[in-house]
Structures are given as C-alpha cells and as structure tokens.
Design an enzyme around this catalytic site. Structure first.
Site, short mmCIF file in Angstrom:
data_model
loop_
_atom_site.label_atom_id
_atom_site.label_comp_id
_atom_site.label_asym_id
_atom_site.label_seq_id
_atom_site.Cartn_x
_atom_site.Cartn_y
_atom_site.Cartn_z
CG ASN A 163 -2.07 -0.94 1.09
OD1 ASN A 163 -2.72 -0.98 0.05
ND2 ASN A 163 -2.33 -1.70 2.13
CE LYS B 283 8.48 -0.83 0.98
NZ LYS B 283 8.17 -2.10 1.67
CG ASP C 248 9.56 -6.27 5.57
OD1 ASP C 248 9.07 -5.12 5.49
OD2 ASP C 248 9.82 -6.80 6.64
CB THR C 249 13.00 -2.52 2.70
OG1 THR C 249 12.79 -2.94 1.35
CG2 THR C 249 14.31 -1.75 2.78
CG PHE D 8 10.22 6.43 0.12
CD1 PHE D 8 9.96 5.36 0.95
CD2 PHE D 8 10.62 6.18 -1.19
CE1 PHE D 8 10.09 4.05 0.51
CE2 PHE D 8 10.75 4.87 -1.65
CZ PHE D 8 10.49 3.81 -0.80
N GLY D 9 11.42 7.60 3.27
CA GLY D 9 11.98 6.82 4.38
C GLY D 9 13.29 7.41 4.88
CE1 TYR D 10 15.35 5.18 9.76
CE2 TYR D 10 13.86 3.90 8.39
CZ TYR D 10 14.29 4.31 9.63
OH TYR D 10 13.65 3.84 10.75
#
Length: 189
Positions: free
Chosen positions: A8, A12, A68-69, A148-150
């Site tokens: 979702n 990604k 999954d990361t 995005f993210g880190y």
C-alpha cells in the site's frame, strides 16, 4: 505479464514500476481491490515478505510479489532491521524514524549501515525469495529532498550523496530494492 505487488506504499509502488521493465504490468493492491492492511507480524524480513505475498495468493489466487526492507545500522546491533518502518512508533512516521536514527547515533563514529530488501514471489503457487543489499553509511544530518523513508540519511558506498540527493535514475539502479528487483526479473524472464 501481470503481477500484483502486495504493498500500500505509493512510494515503493512508483519506484518498482520505474525499476522493472515495461514488459511487466505491476498491479497495486488498490487496483486489485484489496484495501486491507496486511499485518506484518514476522520477526524477519523474509517472514514479513512471505506473509504479504501469501495473503494475496491465498485470497485472490493471482501471481504476486511482496517485499520487506530493513535498514541495519552496525553501531546499533542491526537496528532498526525488521522494525524499520515503525521504529519510532506504529504511526510509520518517516521524519520521526530518521530523527531516532540520528539521536541513537549521536557521538558514535561507526556509522556503517546496510539496506536489505527481501522479495517473495508466488507464481502458480510456487514460492521463491530473492534479496538485494546496498552498503553505506548514515549521514550526520538529513540531506536532500528526493526519495522517502531513510533516504535523506543513507549514503551508499562509492557516493558522497544520500539517496535523497541522488537522481532517481541513479538510485533506482544501485539501491537494495533495485538489486532485489533485478533478481526477480531474472527469475521471471
């Protein structure tokens, strides 16, 4: 070739659609009509990736894949690892996660880290897993507007810029996710 990507996460989804060649039609969960938030209650990236893909296969019987990361920081014993997205709390707040990383690393000289992505493919009921990894370091402050993210913290080996500072076309050829998707593509073609 149609494949459902069990996520979702719009970031990604966009990234994977850019990485995989146009021979693949990547269908999102929303496009499939799946609006559930699949619970990731595994203790490893491998387990969480499998949980998501298996859920889609069991409910819809369509070829699918899930990933999954995890960001694994050496000085923090591999944390946040499987808890990467929710390290600072269940809200999945990227800014809070990055701040926690900076706080936990304050004063530490070892800033080595790696991103790992595990992808589970279920095709005709057969399960296969692949992994992509990129090593690097964690910056001392957030840098860049992309990704995005880190991404504003992670500097991949061989570069002096964070993922957030690198153009998307470069990031999408060297990232953990790109490396995992390359292996996925090799299985499928």
């Amino acid at each position: 070739m149609k494949l459902v990507f069990a996520t979702n996460n719009a970031h990604k989804l966009e990234e994977v659609r850019k990485i995989l060649p146009s021979v693949f039609q990547i269908i999102s969960l929303r496009e499939l009509g799946c609006n559930e938030d699949i619970e990731e209650n595994g203790t490893t990236l491998e387990q969480n990736s499998l949980i998501k893909a298996q859920y889609i296969w069991d409910k819809y019987h369509v070829d699918c894949f899930a990933d999954d990361t995890g960001l694994e920081i050496s000085a923090l014993g591999g944390a946040p690892g499987v808890y990467t997205a929710r390290w600072a709390g269940e809200a999945h707040n990227d800014a809070a996660n990055r701040q926690k990383a900076l706080t936990e690393l304050h004063g530490k000289s070892n800033r080595n880290a790696r991103f790992r992505t595990v992808v589970t493919l279920i095709r005709d009921g057969k399960v296969e897993q692949v992994e992509g990894e990129v090593r690097g370091t964690i910056a001392t402050e957030e840098r860049g507007q992309g990704g995005f993210g880190y991404d504003p913290l992670f500097i991949p080996e061989g570069f002096d810029k964070t993922f957030a500072e690198l153009p998307a076309d470069i990031k999408n050829t060297i990232s953990h996710r790109a490396r995992a998707m390359e292996q996925l593509k090799n299985i499928l073609l």
